[in-house]
Design an enzyme around this catalytic site. Structure first.
Site, PDB file in Angstrom:
ATOM      1  N   ALA A 162       0.850  -1.191   0.000  1.00  0.00           N
ATOM      2  CA  ALA A 162       0.000   0.000   0.000  1.00  0.00           C
ATOM      3  C   ALA A 162       0.890   1.246   0.000  1.00  0.00           C
ATOM      4  O   ALA A 162       1.820   1.351   0.792  1.00  0.00           O
ATOM      5  CB  ALA A 162      -0.907   0.011   1.226  1.00  0.00           C
ATOM      6  N   LYS A 163       0.596   2.155  -0.908  1.00  0.00           N
ATOM      7  CA  LYS A 163       1.307   3.441  -0.915  1.00  0.00           C
ATOM      8  C   LYS A 163       0.593   4.327   0.102  1.00  0.00           C
ATOM      9  O   LYS A 163      -0.279   5.140  -0.233  1.00  0.00           O
ATOM     10  CB  LYS A 163       1.301   4.045  -2.317  1.00  0.00           C
ATOM     11  CG  LYS A 163       2.275   5.213  -2.498  1.00  0.00           C
ATOM     12  CD  LYS A 163       2.339   5.630  -3.959  1.00  0.00           C
ATOM     13  CE  LYS A 163       3.212   6.861  -4.156  1.00  0.00           C
ATOM     14  NZ  LYS A 163       4.634   6.590  -3.920  1.00  0.00           N
ATOM     15  N   SER A 164       0.949   4.101   1.351  1.00  0.00           N
ATOM     16  CA  SER A 164       0.247   4.684   2.481  1.00  0.00           C
ATOM     17  C   SER A 164       0.971   5.907   3.016  1.00  0.00           C
ATOM     18  O   SER A 164       2.214   5.926   3.076  1.00  0.00           O
ATOM     19  CB  SER A 164       0.129   3.623   3.584  1.00  0.00           C
ATOM     20  OG  SER A 164      -0.279   4.188   4.801  1.00  0.00           O
TER      21      SER A 164
END
Length: 310
Positions: A162-164
């Site tokens: 996830a590009k969190s």
């Protein structure tokens, strides 16, 4: 005169289904994502091409945005098609030829606490001109990198695919450490001591005419990384995804970073050890040239990667 800061600009930002004047695109101080970092975002670029401005690999960026939200149990309030259309709308509204787009999904201010329940999901998309990530000379001369004392995320500590928002605290600490030491960028190792990635980039090295890059374990699946895979295959280069040790980078013939912001960026040295001849190597140059030709619409290949802003 200095450029205005990001809060004090003219233009438009797409927020929750409509264009909002730049200075009015605000959220409450008790917005949940501001406190706990649970949000997802993308970095997308648009380039001027012979056919007009095109957003590069928009579909893939939007797909990753939705994947990131799903991983973090955030229910996106729009369809991928609506999000793609919003990118085009806000880019056109700001009358840019080239630029950087930043979509972000974040949680609202209905409640505080780690339960993160009953919260609305908001979506914003901003865009602005963004020059080279590094000094223009860095594209040819390369950058100085140091191995960070900070370890890259373990796959069962945070959700690495996830590009969190919150994941990037690790990157900021690593980059500050590198800059404070006189280097330009950081290289992070995974929890077992193998090469992972830069603070915001994937890494490749060249040895004996072959490309090597870390396996996608704790690394983000970079869209520029994937683009380089395709461009390398076009010219018959072999790519090996495997575990790489830090000292292998020292003795590589060439090394480079890839990312939407960094594009294809040569690495001059790591930890004071010159890599190759200390300049951009021939394979790096070949792939870099192909990449810039591709994003600027100077190649006939892969037209599906270009979304025309019309």
């Amino acid at each position: 005169m200095t450029d205005p800061n990001f809060a004090d600009r003219d233009g438009w930002i797409w927020m929750d289904g409509e264009l909002v004047p730049w200075r009015d695109a605000n959220v409450h101080v008790l917005t949940h994502t501001l406190h706990y970092g649970l949000g997802v975002f993308e970095g997308v670029r648009a380039y001027n091409t012979p056919n007009g401005s095109c957003i590069f690999r928009l579909n893939e960026h939007t797909e990753r945005l939705f994947n990131s939200a799903h991983i973090l149990s955030m229910q996106m309030p729009y369809t991928p098609e609506q999000v793609n259309a919003a990118h085009i709308e806000v880019f056109k509204a700001n009358q840019l030829d080239e630029g950087y787009l930043r979509p972000m999904a974040f949680l609202g201010s209905e409640a505080m606490g780690l339960r993160a329940q009953g919260l609305s999901v908001h979506l914003s998309i901003a865009c602005w001109p963004w020059p080279d990530y590094m000094d223009a000379d860095a594209r040819e001369k390369g950058i100085k990198v140091r191995t960070s004392s900070y370890t890259r995320h373990h796959v069962n500590i945070t959700m690495c695919k996830a590009k969190s928002n919150g994941n990037y605290t690790n990157s900021i600490l690593a980059l500050h450490e590198a800059l404070d030491s006189g280097c330009d960028e950081a290289l992070l190792l995974d929890n077992e001591g193998y090469v992972a990635e830069g603070s915001g980039e994937n890494i490749f090295l060249v040895k004996n005419g072959e490309l090597h890059t870390p396996e996608l374990t704790s690394c983000l699946a970079g869209i520029t990384r994937d683009t380089v895979f395709t461009l390398a295959a076009d010219v018959g280069l072999t790519i090996k995804e495997r575990r790489i040790t830090r000292d292998e980078v020292y003795i590589a013939d060439e090394a480079f970073f890839t990312g939407t912001a960094a594009e294809v960026l040569p690495i001059q040295s790591l930890d004071g050890r010159t890599i190759g001849n200390g300049q951009r190597g021939p394979i790096t140059q070949q792939l870099q040239s192909a990449y810039f030709e591709q994003v600027r619409g100077q190649r006939d290949s892969y037209p599906q990667w270009h979304t025309l802003v019309a």
